[in-house]
Design a protein around this motif. Structure first.
Motif, short mmCIF file in Angstrom:
data_model
loop_
_atom_site.label_atom_id
_atom_site.label_comp_id
_atom_site.label_asym_id
_atom_site.label_seq_id
_atom_site.Cartn_x
_atom_site.Cartn_y
_atom_site.Cartn_z
N THR A 29 0.87 -1.18 0.00
CA THR A 29 0.00 0.00 0.00
C THR A 29 0.90 1.22 0.00
OG1 THR A 29 -0.12 0.09 2.41
CG2 THR A 29 -1.88 -1.12 1.30
N GLN A 30 0.30 2.37 -0.20
CA GLN A 30 1.08 3.60 -0.25
C GLN A 30 1.77 3.86 1.09
OE1 GLN A 30 -1.20 6.99 -1.49
NE2 GLN A 30 0.54 8.37 -1.40
N GLY A 31 3.05 4.22 1.04
CA GLY A 31 3.81 4.51 2.25
C GLY A 31 4.41 3.30 2.94
N VAL A 32 4.25 2.12 2.34
CA VAL A 32 4.80 0.89 2.92
C VAL A 32 5.70 0.23 1.88
CG1 VAL A 32 4.26 -1.39 3.87
CG2 VAL A 32 2.75 0.54 4.35
N GLU A 33 6.90 -0.16 2.30
CA GLU A 33 7.83 -0.85 1.41
C GLU A 33 8.15 -2.22 1.99
OE1 GLU A 33 11.32 0.99 -0.79
OE2 GLU A 33 12.34 -0.15 0.80
N THR A 34 8.05 -3.23 1.14
CA THR A 34 8.34 -4.60 1.56
C THR A 34 9.48 -5.14 0.71
OG1 THR A 34 6.05 -4.98 2.19
CG2 THR A 34 7.39 -6.93 1.79
N THR A 35 10.43 -5.78 1.38
CA THR A 35 11.54 -6.43 0.69
C THR A 35 11.51 -7.91 1.03
OG1 THR A 35 12.87 -4.42 0.78
CG2 THR A 35 14.04 -6.48 0.36
N LEU A 36 11.52 -8.73 0.00
CA LEU A 36 11.58 -10.18 0.15
C LEU A 36 12.93 -10.65 -0.34
CD1 LEU A 36 8.12 -11.18 -1.41
CD2 LEU A 36 8.63 -10.64 0.97
N VAL A 37 13.60 -11.47 0.47
CA VAL A 37 14.86 -12.07 0.07
C VAL A 37 14.69 -13.58 0.19
CG1 VAL A 37 17.33 -12.27 0.52
CG2 VAL A 37 16.18 -10.07 0.88
N LEU A 38 14.71 -14.24 -0.95
CA LEU A 38 14.50 -15.68 -1.03
C LEU A 38 15.85 -16.33 -1.32
CD1 LEU A 38 12.40 -17.94 -1.01
CD2 LEU A 38 12.03 -17.50 -3.44
N LYS A 39 16.34 -17.08 -0.33
CA LYS A 39 17.64 -17.74 -0.46
C LYS A 39 17.47 -19.19 -0.05
CE LYS A 39 22.44 -17.32 0.92
NZ LYS A 39 23.42 -16.58 1.72
N GLY A 40 17.60 -20.06 -1.04
CA GLY A 40 17.38 -21.48 -0.77
C GLY A 40 15.95 -21.72 -0.35
N ALA A 46 10.83 -8.17 5.12
CA ALA A 46 11.03 -6.92 5.86
C ALA A 46 10.00 -5.92 5.37
CB ALA A 46 12.44 -6.39 5.65
N VAL A 47 9.17 -5.44 6.30
CA VAL A 47 8.12 -4.47 5.98
C VAL A 47 8.45 -3.18 6.72
CG1 VAL A 47 5.65 -3.99 6.03
CG2 VAL A 47 6.44 -6.34 5.79
N LYS A 48 8.52 -2.08 5.98
CA LYS A 48 8.80 -0.77 6.58
C LYS A 48 7.68 0.18 6.22
CE LYS A 48 13.76 -1.40 6.44
NZ LYS A 48 15.01 -1.04 5.82
N GLY A 49 7.00 0.67 7.25
CA GLY A 49 5.91 1.61 7.04
C GLY A 49 6.07 2.82 7.92
N GLU A 50 5.14 3.73 7.80
CA GLU A 50 5.19 4.96 8.59
C GLU A 50 5.01 4.70 10.08
OE1 GLU A 50 2.17 7.24 6.70
OE2 GLU A 50 3.33 7.49 4.85
N THR A 51 4.20 3.71 10.42
CA THR A 51 3.90 3.46 11.83
C THR A 51 4.36 2.09 12.33
OG1 THR A 51 1.72 2.59 11.28
CG2 THR A 51 1.89 4.96 11.77
N HIS A 52 4.78 1.21 11.41
CA HIS A 52 5.10 -0.16 11.84
C HIS A 52 6.22 -0.73 10.98
CE1 HIS A 52 4.34 -4.14 13.54
NE2 HIS A 52 4.47 -4.60 12.31
N ASN A 53 7.14 -1.43 11.61
CA ASN A 53 8.19 -2.18 10.91
C ASN A 53 8.13 -3.62 11.36
OD1 ASN A 53 9.23 0.07 9.56
ND2 ASN A 53 10.60 0.57 11.25
N GLU A 54 8.31 -4.54 10.42
CA GLU A 54 8.29 -5.96 10.73
C GLU A 54 9.43 -6.63 9.98
OE1 GLU A 54 5.51 -9.92 10.12
OE2 GLU A 54 5.34 -8.28 8.71
N SER A 55 10.07 -7.57 10.62
CA SER A 55 11.08 -8.38 9.96
C SER A 55 10.93 -9.80 10.49
CB SER A 55 12.47 -7.83 10.26
OG SER A 55 13.43 -8.57 9.55
N THR A 107 1.31 -5.99 8.62
CA THR A 107 2.04 -7.25 8.54
C THR A 107 1.43 -8.15 7.46
OG1 THR A 107 0.64 -8.30 10.20
CG2 THR A 107 2.62 -7.16 11.00
N PHE A 108 2.15 -9.21 7.14
CA PHE A 108 1.65 -10.22 6.21
C PHE A 108 1.21 -11.44 7.00
CE2 PHE A 108 4.02 -7.65 3.28
CZ PHE A 108 3.27 -7.71 2.12
N GLU A 109 0.06 -11.97 6.65
CA GLU A 109 -0.50 -13.15 7.30
C GLU A 109 -0.66 -14.25 6.26
OE1 GLU A 109 -4.95 -14.20 8.68
OE2 GLU A 109 -4.07 -12.51 9.74
N GLU A 110 -0.26 -15.46 6.60
CA GLU A 110 -0.40 -16.56 5.65
C GLU A 110 -1.87 -16.97 5.55
OE1 GLU A 110 1.56 -20.81 4.34
OE2 GLU A 110 2.27 -19.84 6.17
#
Length: 153
Positions: A29-40, A46-55, A107-110
């Protein structure tokens, strides 16, 4: 003698090459950046937003190569993602794990399907706003339709 030196040099070079990782960055969504690193068989989210960060780290039981797919899987306007792989047998089926962005928590929920144990051969039906997947009941192939109109946001 030259062959042995060359072989040892090449072997040493292979050990120094880092394991390749697939990286993708997107905005659910606007103002939120998510980075996915897939290794093996490990995914770092990693989610970085204005009010919340999750890793966090998600582990997969995967023998075959994992792939990323991006879509709005629950039709709420936010960008979601899935990680999928071919089955370990003959490569006939695609197995998906779908992660839905939760706007309220940042956050992301499965997501779990409404039928079966997981999403197999997932298809996104935008017209009906449903996820279609395959499951088996008593060795009979059936179609699971996962809808979101009945679910809480």
């Amino acid at each position: 003698m030259h062959f042995k030196t060359l072989a040892l040099s090449l072997l040493g070079l292979l050990w120094t090459i880092p394991s390749l990782a697939e990286t993708a960055t997107f905005s659910p969504t606007q103002g939120v950046e998510t980075t996915l690193v897939l290794k093996g068989s490990t995914l770092n989210v990693a989610v970085k937003g204005e009010t919340h960060n999750e890793s966090r780290t998600v582990d997969f039981e995967a023998v075959n190569e994992l792939h990323m797919q991006f879509d709005d899987f629950n039709f709420d306007g936010a960008q979601d993602f899935a990680i999928w792989q071919l089955d370990d047998g003959m490569g006939t089926y695609d197995y998906y794990r779908v992660f839905i962005y939760q706007v309220k928590t940042g956050t992301f929920e499965e997501l779990q399907p409404d039928g079966g144990d997981g999403f197999v051969n997932l298809r996104v039906d935008k017209k009906r706003k449903a996820l279609l997947s395959t499951y088996w009941e008593m060795n009979i192939t059936k179609q699971c339709v996962t809808r979101f109109s009945k679910r809480k946001a």
